[in-house]
Design a protein around this motif. Structure first.
Motif, PDB file in Angstrom:
ATOM      1  N   ALA A  68       0.218   3.905   5.071  1.00 23.79           N
ATOM      2  CA  ALA A  68      -0.109   2.266   5.023  1.00 23.79           C
ATOM      3  C   ALA A  68      -1.723   2.668   4.823  1.00 23.79           C
ATOM      4  CB  ALA A  68       0.115   1.871   6.473  1.00 23.79           C
ATOM      5  N   PHE A  69      -3.039   3.484   4.763  1.00 25.94           N
ATOM      6  CA  PHE A  69      -3.958   3.374   5.243  1.00 25.94           C
ATOM      7  C   PHE A  69      -3.935   4.821   4.165  1.00 25.94           C
ATOM      8  CE2 PHE A  69      -3.889   1.063   8.633  1.00 25.94           C
ATOM      9  CZ  PHE A  69      -3.853  -0.423   8.169  1.00 25.94           C
ATOM     10  N   ALA A  70      -3.516   5.445   3.520  1.00 28.53           N
ATOM     11  CA  ALA A  70      -3.992   6.199   2.633  1.00 28.53           C
ATOM     12  C   ALA A  70      -5.142   7.203   2.257  1.00 28.53           C
ATOM     13  CB  ALA A  70      -3.167   6.169   1.487  1.00 28.53           C
ATOM     14  N   GLY A  71      -6.144   7.157   2.158  1.00 30.15           N
ATOM     15  CA  GLY A  71      -6.925   7.676   2.498  1.00 30.15           C
ATOM     16  C   GLY A  71      -7.028   8.904   0.833  1.00 30.15           C
ATOM     17  N   VAL A  93      -0.463   3.326   0.634  1.00 27.46           N
ATOM     18  CA  VAL A  93      -1.318   1.975  -0.069  1.00 27.46           C
ATOM     19  C   VAL A  93      -2.656   2.191   0.605  1.00 27.46           C
ATOM     20  CG1 VAL A  93      -1.509  -0.828   0.883  1.00 27.46           C
ATOM     21  CG2 VAL A  93       0.890   0.674   1.057  1.00 27.46           C
ATOM     22  N   GLU A  94      -3.848   2.047  -0.673  1.00 27.36           N
ATOM     23  CA  GLU A  94      -4.940   1.727  -0.364  1.00 27.36           C
ATOM     24  C   GLU A  94      -6.125   0.774  -1.550  1.00 27.36           C
ATOM     25  OE1 GLU A  94      -8.451   3.217   0.807  1.00 27.36           O
ATOM     26  OE2 GLU A  94      -7.336   3.969   1.538  1.00 27.36           O
ATOM     27  N   ARG A  95      -6.349   0.633  -0.423  1.00 31.12           N
ATOM     28  CA  ARG A  95      -7.256  -0.727  -1.130  1.00 31.12           C
ATOM     29  C   ARG A  95      -9.061  -0.441  -2.140  1.00 31.12           C
ATOM     30  NH1 ARG A  95      -9.479  -5.023   3.822  1.00 31.12           N
ATOM     31  NH2 ARG A  95     -11.055  -3.443   4.787  1.00 31.12           N
ATOM     32  N   ASP A  96      -9.385   0.587  -1.487  1.00 30.45           N
ATOM     33  CA  ASP A  96     -10.457   0.860  -1.868  1.00 30.45           C
ATOM     34  C   ASP A  96      -9.651   1.657  -3.374  1.00 30.45           C
ATOM     35  OD1 ASP A  96     -12.535   2.903  -2.964  1.00 30.45           O
ATOM     36  OD2 ASP A  96     -13.681   2.498  -1.180  1.00 30.45           O
ATOM     37  N   PRO A  97     -10.717   1.856  -4.969  1.00 25.71           N
ATOM     38  CA  PRO A  97     -10.571   1.482  -6.483  1.00 25.71           C
ATOM     39  C   PRO A  97     -10.771   3.237  -6.312  1.00 25.71           C
ATOM     40  CG  PRO A  97     -11.833  -0.698  -5.679  1.00 25.71           C
ATOM     41  CD  PRO A  97     -11.226  -0.194  -4.517  1.00 25.71           C
ATOM     42  N   ALA A  98     -11.608   3.477  -6.113  1.00 24.76           N
ATOM     43  CA  ALA A  98     -12.293   4.877  -6.084  1.00 24.76           C
ATOM     44  C   ALA A  98     -11.636   5.752  -5.326  1.00 24.76           C
ATOM     45  CB  ALA A  98     -13.910   4.600  -6.085  1.00 24.76           C
ATOM     46  N   GLY A 153      -4.142  -2.124  -2.321  1.00 23.87           N
ATOM     47  CA  GLY A 153      -3.837  -3.592  -1.035  1.00 23.87           C
ATOM     48  C   GLY A 153      -3.879  -3.499   0.163  1.00 23.87           C
ATOM     49  N   ASP A 154      -3.982  -4.406   0.512  1.00 21.84           N
ATOM     50  CA  ASP A 154      -4.439  -4.480   2.046  1.00 21.84           C
ATOM     51  C   ASP A 154      -2.806  -4.013   2.688  1.00 21.84           C
ATOM     52  OD1 ASP A 154      -6.091  -5.634   4.571  1.00 21.84           O
ATOM     53  OD2 ASP A 154      -3.783  -6.080   4.524  1.00 21.84           O
ATOM     54  N   ALA A 155      -3.332  -3.077   3.401  1.00 21.98           N
ATOM     55  CA  ALA A 155      -1.947  -2.270   4.522  1.00 21.98           C
ATOM     56  C   ALA A 155      -0.792  -3.358   5.246  1.00 21.98           C
ATOM     57  CB  ALA A 155      -2.504  -1.086   4.895  1.00 21.98           C
ATOM     58  N   LEU A 156      -2.122  -4.078   6.410  1.00 24.27           N
ATOM     59  CA  LEU A 156      -1.624  -5.241   7.184  1.00 24.27           C
ATOM     60  C   LEU A 156      -0.755  -6.144   6.585  1.00 24.27           C
ATOM     61  CD1 LEU A 156      -4.379  -5.264   9.307  1.00 24.27           C
ATOM     62  CD2 LEU A 156      -2.498  -4.135   9.992  1.00 24.27           C
ATOM     63  N   SER A 157      -0.927  -6.588   5.319  1.00 26.00           N
ATOM     64  CA  SER A 157      -0.057  -7.236   4.710  1.00 26.00           C
ATOM     65  C   SER A 157       0.781  -6.762   3.979  1.00 26.00           C
ATOM     66  CB  SER A 157      -1.307  -8.222   3.025  1.00 26.00           C
ATOM     67  OG  SER A 157      -2.528  -8.344   4.380  1.00 26.00           O
ATOM     68  N   TRP A 158       0.431  -5.741   3.344  1.00 14.61           N
ATOM     69  CA  TRP A 158       1.783  -5.168   3.088  1.00 14.61           C
ATOM     70  C   TRP A 158       2.966  -4.363   3.511  1.00 14.61           C
ATOM     71  CZ3 TRP A 158       4.694  -0.967   1.819  1.00 14.61           C
ATOM     72  CH2 TRP A 158       5.300  -1.168   0.835  1.00 14.61           C
ATOM     73  N   MET A 159       2.712  -4.202   4.947  1.00 17.69           N
ATOM     74  CA  MET A 159       3.459  -4.014   5.466  1.00 17.69           C
ATOM     75  C   MET A 159       4.517  -5.353   6.275  1.00 17.69           C
ATOM     76  SD  MET A 159       2.178  -0.922   7.811  1.00 17.69           S
ATOM     77  CE  MET A 159       0.775  -1.210   8.563  1.00 17.69           C
ATOM     78  N   ARG A 160       3.694  -6.608   6.138  1.00 19.35           N
ATOM     79  CA  ARG A 160       4.192  -7.757   6.624  1.00 19.35           C
ATOM     80  C   ARG A 160       5.525  -8.265   5.377  1.00 19.35           C
ATOM     81  NH1 ARG A 160      -1.961  -8.753   8.849  1.00 19.35           N
ATOM     82  NH2 ARG A 160      -0.503  -8.109  10.537  1.00 19.35           N
ATOM     83  N   GLU A 161       5.459  -7.593   4.411  1.00 20.83           N
ATOM     84  CA  GLU A 161       5.871  -8.360   3.547  1.00 20.83           C
ATOM     85  C   GLU A 161       7.776  -7.670   3.888  1.00 20.83           C
ATOM     86  OE1 GLU A 161       4.360  -7.421  -0.116  1.00 20.83           O
ATOM     87  OE2 GLU A 161       2.518  -8.340   0.133  1.00 20.83           O
ATOM     88  N   GLY A 162       8.373  -7.183   4.860  1.00 15.88           N
ATOM     89  CA  GLY A 162       9.472  -6.738   4.688  1.00 15.88           C
ATOM     90  C   GLY A 162      10.521  -5.565   4.602  1.00 15.88           C
ATOM     91  N   ARG A 163       9.426  -4.919   3.765  1.00 13.86           N
ATOM     92  CA  ARG A 163      10.126  -4.000   3.546  1.00 13.86           C
ATOM     93  C   ARG A 163      10.252  -2.330   4.109  1.00 13.86           C
ATOM     94  NH1 ARG A 163       5.940  -4.905   0.957  1.00 13.86           N
ATOM     95  NH2 ARG A 163       5.718  -5.271  -1.634  1.00 13.86           N
ATOM     96  N   GLN A 164      11.093  -1.363   4.336  1.00  9.26           N
ATOM     97  CA  GLN A 164      11.038  -0.863   5.226  1.00  9.26           C
ATOM     98  C   GLN A 164      11.513   0.626   5.479  1.00  9.26           C
ATOM     99  OE1 GLN A 164      14.878  -2.452   7.449  1.00  9.26           O
ATOM    100  NE2 GLN A 164      12.898  -3.454   9.435  1.00  9.26           N
ATOM    101  N   PHE A 165      11.057   1.570   5.984  1.00  8.50           N
ATOM    102  CA  PHE A 165      11.072   3.043   6.437  1.00  8.50           C
ATOM    103  C   PHE A 165      11.737   3.126   7.120  1.00  8.50           C
ATOM    104  CE2 PHE A 165       7.530   0.926   3.580  1.00  8.50           C
ATOM    105  CZ  PHE A 165       7.552   1.659   2.073  1.00  8.50           C
ATOM    106  N   GLY A 176       1.663  -3.761  15.309  1.00  3.50           N
ATOM    107  CA  GLY A 176       2.522  -4.767  15.012  1.00  3.50           C
ATOM    108  C   GLY A 176       3.228  -4.660  13.292  1.00  3.50           C
ATOM    109  N   ALA A 177       2.392  -4.886  12.886  1.00  2.00           N
ATOM    110  CA  ALA A 177       3.664  -4.480  11.342  1.00  2.00           C
ATOM    111  C   ALA A 177       3.830  -3.775  11.244  1.00  2.00           C
ATOM    112  CB  ALA A 177       1.943  -5.051  10.228  1.00  2.00           C
ATOM    113  N   ALA A 178       3.481  -2.551  11.500  1.00  2.00           N
ATOM    114  CA  ALA A 178       3.923  -1.579  11.036  1.00  2.00           C
ATOM    115  C   ALA A 178       6.306  -1.702  12.075  1.00  2.00           C
ATOM    116  CB  ALA A 178       3.617  -0.552  12.371  1.00  2.00           C
TER     117      ALA A 178
END
Length: 220
Positions: free
Chosen positions: A83-86, A105-110, A133-145, A164-166
């Motif tokens: 979720a916060f790939a780095g 998922v990573e929001r930093d373009p570089a 994208g933003d990891a917290l928002s993305w996790m709250r969209e209902g996809r499951q892993f 909570g989002a995870a």
């Protein structure tokens, strides 16, 4: 006869510490040429570059080794979210060990650009998906892993929100991994059971399972 005086020696002033922002930049610069290596699977020993980015702190090899001992070395068929790939060290390690699909998922373009370069180098586009994208928002969209990795920037302090989002992003019986600068042995997120936890240096790391009933906790 005039008295001859020795010239006074000037005591050098103590060097003032650099401003906080400069100190942070210096710390980042020291890590500019670092890399981490994939530990197991088809891409074992492949180096992953660590880009220059404030707050980027790739999971140490020792911690990753312990984590994948906990999970089992073979992740064949698993669906995984980093979720916060780095640097992508966690997600790409999972892909190397047989995961069916890995989403970074990573929001930093570089950082995202660097991840794309690594995925292209590994020819892993059929397994690894990149999301900006933003990891917290993305996790709250209902996809499951089957497995969710959480390694947010330590200074962001979004650990409770991330858990909570995870919890809503992992299948029942699946796993959530968290790194943090403090222990999370008491978690209020309903549905997550702490199964393993340990510490390496200043890093506390935890493995939770998504279950309906609370259970026991073990320490590595």
């Amino acid at each position: 006869m005039r008295e001859t005086r020795s010239p006074r020696r000037r005591t050098p002033a103590a060097s003032a510490p650099p401003p906080a922002g400069v100190a942070a930049a210096q710390r980042v610069a020291r890590h500019a040429d670092q890399e981490v290596r994939i530990l197991g699977g088809q891409w074992k020993r492949t180096p992953l570059p660590v880009p220059v980015a404030a707050g980027l702190r790739p999971t140490p090899s020792r911690v990753r080794e312990t984590l994948f001992n906990w999970l089992g070395q073979d992740l064949t068929g698993w669906t995984v979210l980093d979720a916060f790939a780095g640097s992508g060290a966690l997600g790409l390690e999972a892909a190397s060990r047989g995961a069916q699909s890995v989403t970074l998922v990573e929001r930093d373009p570089a950082l995202l650009k660097g991840l794309r370069s690594v995925v292209d180098k590994l020819k892993a586009a059929d397994v690894v998906r990149l999301v900006s994208g933003d990891a917290l928002s993305w996790m709250r969209e209902g996809r499951q892993f089957d497995l969710v990795f959480l390694d947010p920037p330590f200074d962001a302090d979004v650990f409770d929100q991330a858990l909570g989002a995870a919890c809503s992003s992992v299948l029942n019986g699946g796993w959530v991994y968290l790194e943090a600068p403090r222990p999370f042995d008491q978690v209020s997120t309903e549905g997550l059971k702490l199964v393993r936890h340990s510490k390496a240096g200043a890093v506390y790391f935890h493995l939770f399972q998504r279950v309906d009933e609370p259970g026991t906790v073990s320490t590595a």
